[in-house]
Design an enzyme around this catalytic site. Structure first.
Site, short mmCIF file in Angstrom:
data_model
loop_
_atom_site.label_atom_id
_atom_site.label_comp_id
_atom_site.label_asym_id
_atom_site.label_seq_id
_atom_site.Cartn_x
_atom_site.Cartn_y
_atom_site.Cartn_z
N GLU A 98 0.85 -1.20 0.00
CA GLU A 98 0.00 0.00 0.00
C GLU A 98 0.88 1.24 0.00
OE1 GLU A 98 -2.41 1.75 -0.47
OE2 GLU A 98 -4.14 1.41 0.79
N ASP A 102 -3.74 5.27 6.55
CA ASP A 102 -4.22 6.50 7.19
C ASP A 102 -5.26 6.11 8.25
OD1 ASP A 102 -4.58 9.28 7.47
OD2 ASP A 102 -6.07 9.38 5.91
N LYS A 130 0.41 6.82 8.92
CA LYS A 130 -0.02 7.99 9.71
C LYS A 130 -0.81 7.47 10.90
CE LYS A 130 -1.42 11.15 6.09
NZ LYS A 130 -2.56 11.96 5.61
N PHE A 151 -1.27 15.94 4.77
CA PHE A 151 -1.64 15.36 3.48
C PHE A 151 -0.45 15.44 2.54
CE2 PHE A 151 -3.52 15.15 -0.72
CZ PHE A 151 -4.33 14.03 -0.60
N ASP A 158 -1.60 11.02 -4.90
CA ASP A 158 -2.19 12.11 -5.69
C ASP A 158 -2.93 13.12 -4.83
OD1 ASP A 158 -4.36 10.22 -5.06
OD2 ASP A 158 -5.58 11.51 -6.36
P1 5GP Z 1 -7.40 5.00 4.75
O1 5GP Z 1 -8.52 4.11 4.33
O2 5GP Z 1 -6.30 4.27 5.51
O3 5GP Z 1 -7.89 6.21 5.48
O4 5GP Z 1 -6.81 5.62 3.45
C1 5GP Z 1 -5.95 4.96 2.64
C2 5GP Z 1 -5.91 5.63 1.30
O5 5GP Z 1 -6.22 7.02 1.38
C3 5GP Z 1 -4.51 5.57 0.73
O6 5GP Z 1 -4.32 4.39 0.02
C4 5GP Z 1 -4.48 6.82 -0.13
O7 5GP Z 1 -5.01 6.53 -1.38
C5 5GP Z 1 -5.37 7.79 0.59
N1 5GP Z 1 -4.60 8.71 1.46
C6 5GP Z 1 -4.54 8.72 2.80
N2 5GP Z 1 -3.74 9.68 3.26
C7 5GP Z 1 -3.27 10.32 2.17
C8 5GP Z 1 -2.35 11.41 1.98
O8 5GP Z 1 -1.77 12.01 2.90
N3 5GP Z 1 -2.11 11.76 0.69
C9 5GP Z 1 -2.70 11.14 -0.36
N4 5GP Z 1 -2.40 11.57 -1.58
N5 5GP Z 1 -3.55 10.09 -0.23
C10 5GP Z 1 -3.82 9.69 1.03
MG MG Z 2 -3.97 3.82 -1.87
#
Ligand code: 5GP
Ligand code: MG
Length: 179
Positions: A98, A102, A130, A151, A158
């Protein structure tokens, strides 16, 4: 493109060095296991390409596509499987790759789904973590870098589908979000 970046968080050299270390670790842990490296598209593409080349063991690739973000900078909290795995993972050692962990909502959904297919083992390798944002119990087994709650873009990540091709991980200038 580079003009939109306020600060470089992780340089190309730092990415290269850390991935070399992670690759050695994965190669040792999976030496005789013929693992499937399963990338979560699209954010993982650049990391995936570098990571598998840093892990010189017998292995296989597969990809799945999920979407949890709209065009903003926070997760919608709703995960959609846009493309499922295309190989049989039953009885196989699977390593999910991955870009960033986040809230953990995406990987919670993905691991639950994959475990139903009964792999021999399932581990998570994420370039960025994170932990302060976690809303699930997901823990990564391999982490490239632990970062603050900011972020980030670049190296596959992206903002509104742009900046994935930056060779480093950086933080956008605030005015870019208000464009
Ligand atoms: P989660 O489900 O863990 O909240 O999010 C995972 C996905 O969110 C990551 O695979 C990514 O695509 C997006 N994401 C989370 N944090 C960031 C960030 O700081 N920057 C970007 N560009 N995408 C993020
Ligand atoms: Mg992703």
């Amino acid at each position: 493109m580079h003009n939109d970046i306020a600060r470089v968080l992780i340089t190309e050299q730092e990415l290269h060095d850390r991935i070399a270390e992670l690759g050695k670790q994965l190669a040792a842990d999976y030496a005789d296991k013929d693992p499937i490296f399963l990338g979560v598209l699209k954010g993982v593409v650049i990391f995936f390409a570098d990571m598998v080349r840093a892990t010189p063991i017998r292995s296989q690739f597969d990809f799945l596509v999920v979407s949890s973000y709209g065009s903003g900078t926070t997760s919608s909290g709703h995960v959609k499987m846009l493309k499922d795995v295309s190989c049989d993972i039953q009885g196989r050692h699977v390593v999910i790759l991955e870009d960033i962990l986040d809230s953990g909502i995406t990987l919670e959904y993905v691991t639950k789904h994959l475990l139903e297919m009964q792999p021999s083992s399932l581990k998570i390798c994420t370039l960025l973590d994170k932990p302060s944002r976690r809303k699930s119990s997901i823990i990564a087994d391999y982490v490239g870098f632990t970062i603050e709650n900011e972020f980030v873009v670049g190296y596959g990540l992206d903002y509104d589908e742009r900046y994935r091709n930056l060779p480093y991980v950086g933080i956008l200038k605030p005015e870019v979000y208000s464009k």
